[in-house]
Design a protein around this motif. Sequence first.
Motif, PDB file in Angstrom:
ATOM      1  N   TYR A  25      24.492  68.298  54.215  1.00  0.00           N
ATOM      2  CA  TYR A  25      25.537  68.744  53.205  1.00  0.00           C
ATOM      3  C   TYR A  25      26.025  67.766  52.106  1.00  0.00           C
ATOM      4  N   ILE A  55      33.357  69.017  61.045  1.00  0.00           N
ATOM      5  CA  ILE A  55      31.853  69.445  61.229  1.00  0.00           C
ATOM      6  C   ILE A  55      30.716  68.653  60.761  1.00  0.00           C
ATOM      7  N   GLU A  56      31.397  67.166  59.967  1.00  0.00           N
ATOM      8  CA  GLU A  56      30.997  66.464  59.458  1.00  0.00           C
ATOM      9  C   GLU A  56      29.666  65.546  60.398  1.00  0.00           C
ATOM     10  N   GLU A  57      30.539  64.874  61.348  1.00  0.00           N
ATOM     11  CA  GLU A  57      29.952  64.351  62.497  1.00  0.00           C
ATOM     12  C   GLU A  57      29.082  64.490  63.598  1.00  0.00           C
ATOM     13  N   LEU A  58      29.099  66.074  63.125  1.00  0.00           N
ATOM     14  CA  LEU A  58      27.879  67.130  64.011  1.00  0.00           C
ATOM     15  C   LEU A  58      26.157  66.491  63.401  1.00  0.00           C
ATOM     16  N   GLN A  59      25.883  66.380  64.934  1.00  0.00           N
ATOM     17  CA  GLN A  59      24.642  66.750  64.936  1.00  0.00           C
ATOM     18  C   GLN A  59      23.658  67.729  64.489  1.00  0.00           C
ATOM     19  N   ILE A  60      22.661  68.053  63.168  1.00  0.00           N
ATOM     20  CA  ILE A  60      21.831  68.398  63.698  1.00  0.00           C
ATOM     21  C   ILE A  60      20.156  68.285  64.305  1.00  0.00           C
ATOM     22  N   LEU A  73      23.819  72.432  65.775  1.00  0.00           N
ATOM     23  CA  LEU A  73      24.650  71.312  66.012  1.00  0.00           C
ATOM     24  C   LEU A  73      25.247  71.177  67.226  1.00  0.00           C
ATOM     25  N   LEU A  81      17.225  73.848  62.908  1.00  0.00           N
ATOM     26  CA  LEU A  81      17.497  75.000  60.993  1.00  0.00           C
ATOM     27  C   LEU A  81      16.272  76.001  61.801  1.00  0.00           C
ATOM     28  N   LEU A 107      26.442  75.310  55.121  1.00  0.00           N
ATOM     29  CA  LEU A 107      27.104  74.079  55.708  1.00  0.00           C
ATOM     30  C   LEU A 107      28.072  73.551  54.748  1.00  0.00           C
ATOM     31  N   HIS A 119      19.320  60.630  64.501  1.00  0.00           N
ATOM     32  CA  HIS A 119      19.899  62.462  64.805  1.00  0.00           C
ATOM     33  C   HIS A 119      20.611  62.602  63.309  1.00  0.00           C
ATOM     34  N   PRO A 120      20.585  63.871  62.124  1.00  0.00           N
ATOM     35  CA  PRO A 120      20.805  63.855  61.207  1.00  0.00           C
ATOM     36  C   PRO A 120      21.707  65.206  61.496  1.00  0.00           C
ATOM     37  N   THR A 121      22.705  64.544  60.295  1.00  0.00           N
ATOM     38  CA  THR A 121      24.373  65.322  60.873  1.00  0.00           C
ATOM     39  C   THR A 121      24.606  66.067  59.625  1.00  0.00           C
ATOM     40  N   ALA A 122      25.797  66.972  60.069  1.00  0.00           N
ATOM     41  CA  ALA A 122      25.634  67.824  59.120  1.00  0.00           C
ATOM     42  C   ALA A 122      26.663  67.749  57.979  1.00  0.00           C
ATOM     43  N   GLY A 123      27.601  66.554  57.836  1.00  0.00           N
ATOM     44  CA  GLY A 123      27.920  65.654  56.798  1.00  0.00           C
ATOM     45  C   GLY A 123      26.841  65.081  56.087  1.00  0.00           C
ATOM     46  N   GLY A 124      25.996  64.465  56.568  1.00  0.00           N
ATOM     47  CA  GLY A 124      24.699  63.539  55.681  1.00  0.00           C
ATOM     48  C   GLY A 124      23.950  65.105  55.199  1.00  0.00           C
ATOM     49  N   LEU A 131      14.072  67.240  58.259  1.00  0.00           N
ATOM     50  CA  LEU A 131      15.242  66.743  58.521  1.00  0.00           C
ATOM     51  C   LEU A 131      14.291  65.187  58.488  1.00  0.00           C
ATOM     52  N   ARG A 145      24.902  53.139  61.558  1.00  0.00           N
ATOM     53  CA  ARG A 145      25.232  53.453  62.607  1.00  0.00           C
ATOM     54  C   ARG A 145      24.598  53.180  63.748  1.00  0.00           C
TER      55      ARG A 145
END
Lengths: 364, 364
Positions: free
Chosen positions: A288, B301-306, B239, B309, B291, A281-286, A309, A276
Amino acid sequence: MAKRFDVAVVGGGIIGLAVAWRARQAGLSVTLLERQGTGEATSRVAAGMLAPVAEVEFGESGRRVLDLGLRSAALWRSFAAELEEASGIEVGLRRSGTLVVARDADEARELERQIAFRDSLDLSTERLLPSAARELEPALAPTLRLALQAPDDHSVDPRLVLAALRRACELHGVVVREHAPVAGVEYDGERVTGVRLEDGDSVLAGQVVLAAGAWTSDLGLPPGASIPVRPVKGQILRLRDPAGPGLLNGVVRFHGGYLVPRGDGRYVLGATMEERGQDLHPTAGGVYELLRDAHELVPGIEELQIEELSVGLRPSTPDNAPVIGPGALDGLVWATGHHRNGILLAPLTAELVARELTGAVAVS
Amino acid sequence: MAKRFDVAVVGGGIIGLAVAWRARQAGLSVTLLERQGTGEATSRVAAGMLAPVAEVEFGESGRRVLDLGLRSAALWRSFAAELEEASGIEVGLRRSGTLVVARDADEARELERQIAFRDSLDLSTERLLPSAARELEPALAPTLRLALQAPDDHSVDPRLVLAALRRACELHGVVVREHAPVAGVEYDGERVTGVRLEDGDSVLAGQVVLAAGAWTSDLGLPPGASIPVRPVKGQILRLRDPAGPGLLNGVVRFHGGYLVPRGDGRYVLGATMEERGQDLHPTAGGVYELLRDAHELVPGIEELQIEELSVGLRPSTPDNAPVIGPGALDGLVWATGHHRNGILLAPLTAELVARELTGAVAVS
């Protein structure tokens, strides 16, 4: 007239710091130039596995990385002792071994293949049935199918190593310059003469070591003198057990990740492998996927606090093997492309590069 | 001689700030005392749903909270307009409606029950088949079974509201003191006379409003004058879609959580409900479940940045209904226990408390 150094090291991650320390120990005058603070990028995010056996990959470059890895792993104990002595900082070397686990029939078949591969290389591993694996690590889920033990694959805490290297460099007289991004390498047509900083300043040096990791391609090098290093994004979590240590004893690796215990109730859970660019950026998918896999394997992680994270960018060459040694220009030395193995390979890289630097000085 | 205020408000979350603003507007001299910075605890973590219809619960206290919620929801539009006018800060009120979705047969059965319940209360909702729900929100997974639309349940950005309230308070002359934790309420045997700070300082006030949320029980109140408020931990993620807005249009709620779009590509994913005292740590299990559920429902949402938290502590009474109004001591006024509904209930709470405060002043 600006001071001229024997060596300018570009990059203050674990590789650059280790090289600078060793070069200074060899009697050279050394400056280190770091675009951020030392150790603030990839090295700080790394989990710190010293795992040449667990990590070995098929193919020719895999064999080459294994050879480097085994040599560097053998250096780590004395490297750590010497560094702790020089810096007064403990580096968290834990000789706990590594367990590679399979969670289902498919993963077990693949793990059998991995065990056979390691046997063919005469690597010291043991095939463990689930009962034996769960005796070593009772927190593993009962669904476990098979495990491979690599008793000599250990771990270290990279953040402590970075603090110790930084301190050792300063105590030995390495001139560390932070927030000093390098714009390019100066070349007089015959050999490199130093580096040019982004703020316009120049640093004169007889030799230049490029240890810029995933930022290597940002350095303006003459065509033909460059090597292709791409960033491979890794997302990673730092967890803490409020109940203290004991959930896991050693490193546990699984398809898609690993858990590394620090011995004090803290754990590192990593890591994704993503192409990438320099995306941090940490992601929701990663996150998860890491939590899902780890949770399936070690249900007890549920109760762990998430302390951090983070994202690291592994510096990777086309064959994922590091580039260590003289470059295409006289006076240019490479120490980059360490991919997933920067912490493991730091002691050996520093030794090889210091040898190159002192050899070159003797000739010039 | 220390200055004496008409009112001391204890707690600088959304409730305390809104009460202080309204009390000052009513002509009272007001000081607000906050243990951290204003809005830095629960309010800042809240998602900002204004959802009395989606949130309505069975039972008597559920009915009471619904009544308060509907009244406060009706105030929000003018409250927001007045606050934006007073502060010069937009508060991000989005009139987007809310969709409550069921992902499987069990959840669909439960949702039918919820729809019937809302029908029995004459609440404006619509039962949507999956095709209609996915027309509204194309990002919803095709596995969706049923949806309830609450077209008047909207959302606001609590962080903007907090900034606006803080600014409005300052512009109107509320004396805001941050990092001033209150140790107890001063009582002369007849009525409260002010509060005592942890640093030993005293603040004189004719009336004291307790808006300390989950920290209410830390205040030393005489036995019998206190009310039981316990913290209910909520973990929540923020996110951001690097592709910009558009993944979701309105609020989506599901069993165990919700996704609130901010309209600029940012989303809030919440929230766990945990009885863990004042524990402010996000955990692997909590984040994993949020998640997992959100991912199952909105795979994109997989592609969204966190981006963040965080953990908030909802202030909850035994029946989860708020306590708004005069306390057991003369001059003591309660404004706490808002549980999941602090943002929604802020305008109404402020109005009710200001009425109480001015009424009392008129009598004294």
